[in-house]
Design an enzyme around this catalytic site. Structure first.
Site, mmCIF file in Angstrom:
data_model
loop_
_atom_site.group_PDB
_atom_site.id
_atom_site.type_symbol
_atom_site.label_atom_id
_atom_site.label_comp_id
_atom_site.label_asym_id
_atom_site.label_seq_id
_atom_site.Cartn_x
_atom_site.Cartn_y
_atom_site.Cartn_z
ATOM 1 N N ASP A 10 -7.908 12.864 -33.115
ATOM 2 C CA ASP A 10 -6.673 13.050 -33.779
ATOM 3 C C ASP A 10 -6.313 14.457 -34.109
ATOM 4 O O ASP A 10 -6.971 15.481 -33.415
ATOM 5 C CB ASP A 10 -7.331 12.369 -35.542
ATOM 6 C CG ASP A 10 -6.271 12.694 -36.334
ATOM 7 O OD1 ASP A 10 -5.044 12.226 -36.404
ATOM 8 O OD2 ASP A 10 -6.594 13.149 -37.506
ATOM 9 N N SER A 11 -5.118 14.668 -34.696
ATOM 10 C CA SER A 11 -4.617 16.194 -34.756
ATOM 11 C C SER A 11 -5.300 16.873 -35.918
ATOM 12 O O SER A 11 -5.242 18.073 -35.833
ATOM 13 C CB SER A 11 -3.110 15.843 -35.545
ATOM 14 O OG SER A 11 -2.966 15.220 -36.626
ATOM 15 N N CYS A 73 -5.242 8.573 -34.467
ATOM 16 C CA CYS A 73 -3.966 9.092 -34.848
ATOM 17 C C CYS A 73 -2.811 8.174 -34.770
ATOM 18 O O CYS A 73 -2.478 7.755 -33.605
ATOM 19 C CB CYS A 73 -3.826 10.297 -34.212
ATOM 20 S SG CYS A 73 -2.042 11.310 -34.726
ATOM 21 N N GLU A 152 -5.132 18.022 -45.214
ATOM 22 C CA GLU A 152 -5.857 19.139 -44.215
ATOM 23 C C GLU A 152 -6.326 20.221 -45.298
ATOM 24 O O GLU A 152 -7.228 21.276 -45.045
ATOM 25 C CB GLU A 152 -4.747 19.762 -43.395
ATOM 26 C CG GLU A 152 -4.626 18.569 -41.961
ATOM 27 C CD GLU A 152 -6.020 18.610 -41.280
ATOM 28 O OE1 GLU A 152 -6.603 19.488 -40.988
ATOM 29 O OE2 GLU A 152 -6.117 17.413 -40.733
ATOM 30 N N CYS A 186 -0.837 6.414 -41.257
ATOM 31 C CA CYS A 186 -1.448 7.631 -40.818
ATOM 32 C C CYS A 186 -2.759 7.536 -41.077
ATOM 33 O O CYS A 186 -3.298 7.359 -42.254
ATOM 34 C CB CYS A 186 -0.456 8.803 -41.186
ATOM 35 S SG CYS A 186 -1.478 10.454 -41.234
ATOM 36 N N HIS A 188 -4.778 10.044 -41.810
ATOM 37 C CA HIS A 188 -5.158 10.864 -43.171
ATOM 38 C C HIS A 188 -4.974 10.498 -44.262
ATOM 39 O O HIS A 188 -5.376 10.736 -45.462
ATOM 40 C CB HIS A 188 -4.133 12.203 -42.774
ATOM 41 C CG HIS A 188 -4.149 13.236 -41.860
ATOM 42 N ND1 HIS A 188 -4.268 13.225 -40.388
ATOM 43 C CD2 HIS A 188 -4.824 14.656 -41.944
ATOM 44 C CE1 HIS A 188 -4.470 14.279 -40.070
ATOM 45 N NE2 HIS A 188 -4.860 15.005 -41.115
HETATM 46 N N1 DGL Z 1 -3.605 11.713 -38.594
HETATM 47 C C1 DGL Z 1 -2.403 11.583 -38.105
HETATM 48 C C2 DGL Z 1 -1.694 10.340 -37.845
HETATM 49 O O1 DGL Z 1 -2.336 9.156 -37.978
HETATM 50 C C3 DGL Z 1 -1.599 12.687 -38.615
HETATM 51 C C4 DGL Z 1 -0.388 13.179 -37.582
HETATM 52 C C5 DGL Z 1 0.010 14.420 -38.025
HETATM 53 O O2 DGL Z 1 -0.782 15.328 -37.450
HETATM 54 O O3 DGL Z 1 0.987 14.839 -38.342
HETATM 55 O O4 DGL Z 1 -0.328 10.066 -37.864
#
Ligand code: DGL
Length: 271
Positions: A10-11, A73, A152, A186, A188
């Site tokens: 993931d990011s 992600c 985050e 998402c 997150h």
């Molecule tokens: N967890 C990522 C997602 O599901 C976050 C994306 C991001 O870094 O903006 O989209």
């Protein structure tokens, strides 16, 4: 039977929502997680940049010879999955299909809310998947670019005034439309689940895309005879592209165990 690890990326922190569920339902599997914490968020970036970052993420994980890669992600799943699948041989699982299946099953009134990053909403991927699974479903979609930075930074607990205000502002128009299901598009966003659930009310079912993806992966690996055959608990390793301290603290809190010693920093730009 296949004892190679499963790669997950993931990011940033968001993919831990899939990681936690993977570990819960497949405790014998070795899992390698990469969070691109040095470049998060991805969701406001161009398609080209997201593809470039995702290629590097997959190249890093490929060094572990994974039997499968979980694109935990929403942004990469909606924007780059086809490209990645065409380039790599390992089975690659994204969050869109399993989440759309869950939402299609959940909704009774055919009104489904969708929240995600700008890139995810721009892609229309969840809408296409839902249209194929349950024609006529009305999708009320909203990009929520401030939610990833909040998560985050550890600002996701109920009672956090900033998080409560931002969630209310984003979700008011979705709630007004009378959705009975809300896709947290998402990975997150499930960290904000208690707060989002309280705002939407008990009549709205929340679909956690990371959790749905993990269940889908477990089913697919079993069906393909790719589950690990060992009895010891699987090893979990975490890699990030920035300082390990903040990630370790937030990940430990979210996963309910101290992962500090298992987190390493790497330079993702060399992949
Ligand atoms: N967890 C990522 C997602 O599901 C976050 C994306 C991001 O870094 O903006 O989209």
């Amino acid at each position: 039977m296949d004892n190679r690890p499963i790669g997950v990326f993931d990011s940033g922190l968001g993919g831990l929502t899939a990681m936690r569920e993977l570990a819960r339902i497949m405790p014998e599997e070795d899992l390698v997680y990469f969070g691109d914490t040095g470049r998060v968020p991805y969701g406001g970036r161009s398609r080209e940049t997201i593809i470039r970052y995702a290629r590097q993420d997959v190249a890093f994980l490929s060094g572990f010879q994974p039997k499968a890669i979980v694109v935990a992600c929403g942004t990469v799943s909606t924007t780059a999955l086809d490209v990645l699948r065409a380039e790599w041989a390992a089975p690659m699982f994204g969050v869109v299909e399993p989440a759309a299946r869950a939402a299609a099953q959940c909704t009774a009134n055919g009104k489904v809310g969708l929240i995600g990053t700008r890139a995810t909403i721009r892609s229309g991927a969840y809408e296409r998947a839902l249209a194929a699974l349950r024609p006529g479903t009305e999708v009320i979609a909203r990009a929520c670019p401030l939610l990833v930075p909040l998560v985050e930074n550890g600002r996701y607990q109920p009672g956090d005034v900033v998080a409560e205000t931002v969630v209310a502002e984003y979700l008011a128009p979705v709630r007004e439309q009378g959705v009975d299901t809300l896709m947290l598009g998402c990975t997150h966003y499930p960290l904000l689940k208690p707060l989002i659930a309280r705002y939407m009310g008990p009549q709205v079912t929340l679909v956690d895309v990371g959790e749905q993806c993990a269940r889908w992966v477990a089913g697919q690996l079993s069906a393909q005879g790719l589950r690990a055959g060992r009895t010891r608990p699987g090893r979990h390793r975490y890699f990030v592209s920035d300082d390990t301290g903040d990630f370790a603290a937030l990940a430990s809190a979210f996963l309910g165990e101290d992962v500090g010693a298992d987190v390493e920093e790497i330079d993702i730009t060399i992949y």
